[in-house]
Structures are given as structure tokens and as C-alpha cells.
Design an enzyme around this catalytic site. Sequence first.
Site, PDB file in Angstrom:
ATOM      1  N   GLN A  30      -4.652  -0.689  -7.361  1.00 45.92           N
ATOM      2  CA  GLN A  30      -5.335   0.108  -6.350  1.00 45.92           C
ATOM      3  C   GLN A  30      -6.062   1.273  -6.994  1.00 45.92           C
ATOM      4  O   GLN A  30      -5.571   1.870  -7.956  1.00 45.92           O
ATOM      5  CB  GLN A  30      -4.326   0.637  -5.333  1.00 45.92           C
ATOM      6  CG  GLN A  30      -4.929   1.443  -4.196  1.00 45.92           C
ATOM      7  CD  GLN A  30      -3.866   1.918  -3.207  1.00 45.92           C
ATOM      8  OE1 GLN A  30      -3.385   3.038  -3.315  1.00 45.92           O
ATOM      9  NE2 GLN A  30      -3.501   1.066  -2.257  1.00 45.92           N
ATOM     10  N   SER A  71      -6.626   5.565   0.097  1.00 47.86           N
ATOM     11  CA  SER A  71      -6.880   4.328  -0.641  1.00 47.86           C
ATOM     12  C   SER A  71      -8.362   3.978  -0.543  1.00 47.86           C
ATOM     13  O   SER A  71      -8.948   4.043   0.532  1.00 47.86           O
ATOM     14  CB  SER A  71      -6.041   3.186  -0.057  1.00 47.86           C
ATOM     15  OG  SER A  71      -4.670   3.494  -0.080  1.00 47.86           O
ATOM     16  N   ASP A 119       0.822  -1.217   0.000  1.00 45.88           N
ATOM     17  CA  ASP A 119       0.000   0.000   0.000  1.00 45.88           C
ATOM     18  C   ASP A 119       0.854   1.265   0.000  1.00 45.88           C
ATOM     19  O   ASP A 119       0.358   2.353  -0.276  1.00 45.88           O
ATOM     20  CB  ASP A 119      -0.926  -0.005   1.222  1.00 45.88           C
ATOM     21  CG  ASP A 119      -1.924   1.143   1.220  1.00 45.88           C
ATOM     22  OD1 ASP A 119      -2.476   1.447   0.156  1.00 45.88           O
ATOM     23  OD2 ASP A 119      -2.146   1.743   2.287  1.00 45.88           O
TER      24      ASP A 119
END
Length: 302
Positions: free
Chosen positions: A291, A241, A217
Site C-alpha cells: 500500500q 490510503s 487495509d
Amino acid sequence: MNTSAPSDAIGPGAHDVLGKLVRVLQLEQIEVDLFRGPRTDEPWPRVYGGEVIGQALMAACKTVDAARPVHSLHAYFMRPGDPHAPILYQVERDRDGGSFTSRRVVAIQHGQRILNLAASFHVREPGLNHQFDMPEVPGPEGLRSEHQLWREWSEDLPESRRTLMLRERPLEFRPVVPRRPRDAGKTEARQAFWFRANAPVPEEQTLHRVMLAYASDATLLGASMLPHGLHWLVHPVQEASLDHALWIHDDIDIGHWMLYVQDSPWTGAARGIARGLIYTVAGKLVASVMQEGLIRSKPGSV
């Protein structure tokens, strides 16, 4: 599996910082398929997304035999996590098949869902093989870490975040092309980082895969802001995110250098898409990432 500390680990506290991360990922089982993650007390206003993903994945892994390693996960962030409170993880055992196992995990904090995660596990079996080649980039030796760069650029940091950004971290990231946010300008939506753990990691493949999920991430959404000359630390941008997907293709050794190649094919409607490929130093593709994130420009930022 590498169990020796990196020879150039950042600072004498690297072992302690890495140990803290390992403890954060070791959940407490409080009932059948119900786990509790320790609070982190990080100075962030919200829990780092990779930490919630890592803990949720560890909860799922605790209900699956180690002979079936996790090969993919898909997660949706719904609310920011509170770093000063523990998070509960409820696991649903969707299926235990002949070759695949499926799990769903809900992360709960203050009585509300903050993340949904689905994970799939697969027995080891042979198959066809091909991969994209690793791009030709400078190796990690001789590159400066983000920690070193932020110390050099500390005057660029808002006072409220200076201590946070200069603290020691469990993973070391070295950008292949350092970009000082204050002078960044607009560039193509591509970037790459070498990364690894800053200290020894226990020889447990489940933990290495969970730590990869934690690391995946980091920095990724930044690729979506490169064409716009924006950086979340120095420009008035709201970013977060929204969802995260990770596919793990082979065993991971988080103690050795890996190259995280990232790009962003699209931004629009206050969102951005970012993709990543993770290679070993020998050029083997071991993971793929995707993502979508919120990128909301505040007035005057562009």
C-alpha cells in the site's frame, strides 16, 4: 472451516457486529453487472477504505464462477466515501480466459468515482512452492486486543473519537508489541498483529477472501509513521490510503488467528509505502499486501 465463535470474543455483541459486516459485504444486484452496497452509517467522517475494497471485490466475485477464486486485486482511492449513502459498483468483464478471469470495478457515489479496482481470478492448479518463513513472535493467547488497550488508554483519545475507538468491532486485532501512542517515540518501521473474526463466519470461501481484503487495509499505514513517532489519533497528521494491492495465495479462514507482519521501506514527499505478509497460525503464508498512503504532517507535528 471454523464456524464456532472464538472462546474469548469481545463482549456479548460480537456476533451482531460481525453479522453487520457480513450484511455490508452482501451487495444488492440492481442490473446486469451493477451492484449497490448498503450504507454503513459509521461515525467516521469517511468510509473505511477496506470496506470499499471489500464491497468492490464482492461485486467482481458475483460475476465470476466460484471455481475461480480471486488471487489478486489492485485498487486506487480517488475520493473519500460518504458513510451515510450507498455506493454503486459497476463491473466490467475484461476477460474470461482458459485459466484466468479479469474484472474491473468502479465505485460511484454522489455521481463521482471514489475507487477503481482491478481483480484477477485463477482456476486452482498445482505449481512450485516456496515462501518466506513466518517470524518468531509470541502467539495470540495472552496478548491483549486493541479494544482492551484502547479502554486502558482511553484518556489518550480525543473526546470526539473516544466512543468510536471503544466500540465493538467485527475483527479482533492483537498487537504483538503494544505501543501506546502518547509514549510511542520513534521505532523501526516494523509491527505485527494477530487478527481473526470475533464471531462465526458463513462457510463460503468468497466471503472469507473478501473479509481478508477488508482487514488488509487496517493498521498497515501505521507502519510508515513508526520511525517518525507519529500516530494519527494523537498527532496532527493527515493520512489516507492512496492505493492498495493484495495477493491471496491460498484459501482463507478468517475465523482462525492469522499473523499480519508489516513494515515500511520508505516515506517521503508526503507519502509512505507499507508492506504486509499474512500467515496462518501454523506459519503458512496465505497473502501478501502492499500500500501507498498519504502522510501529511501538519505544522508542529514533528
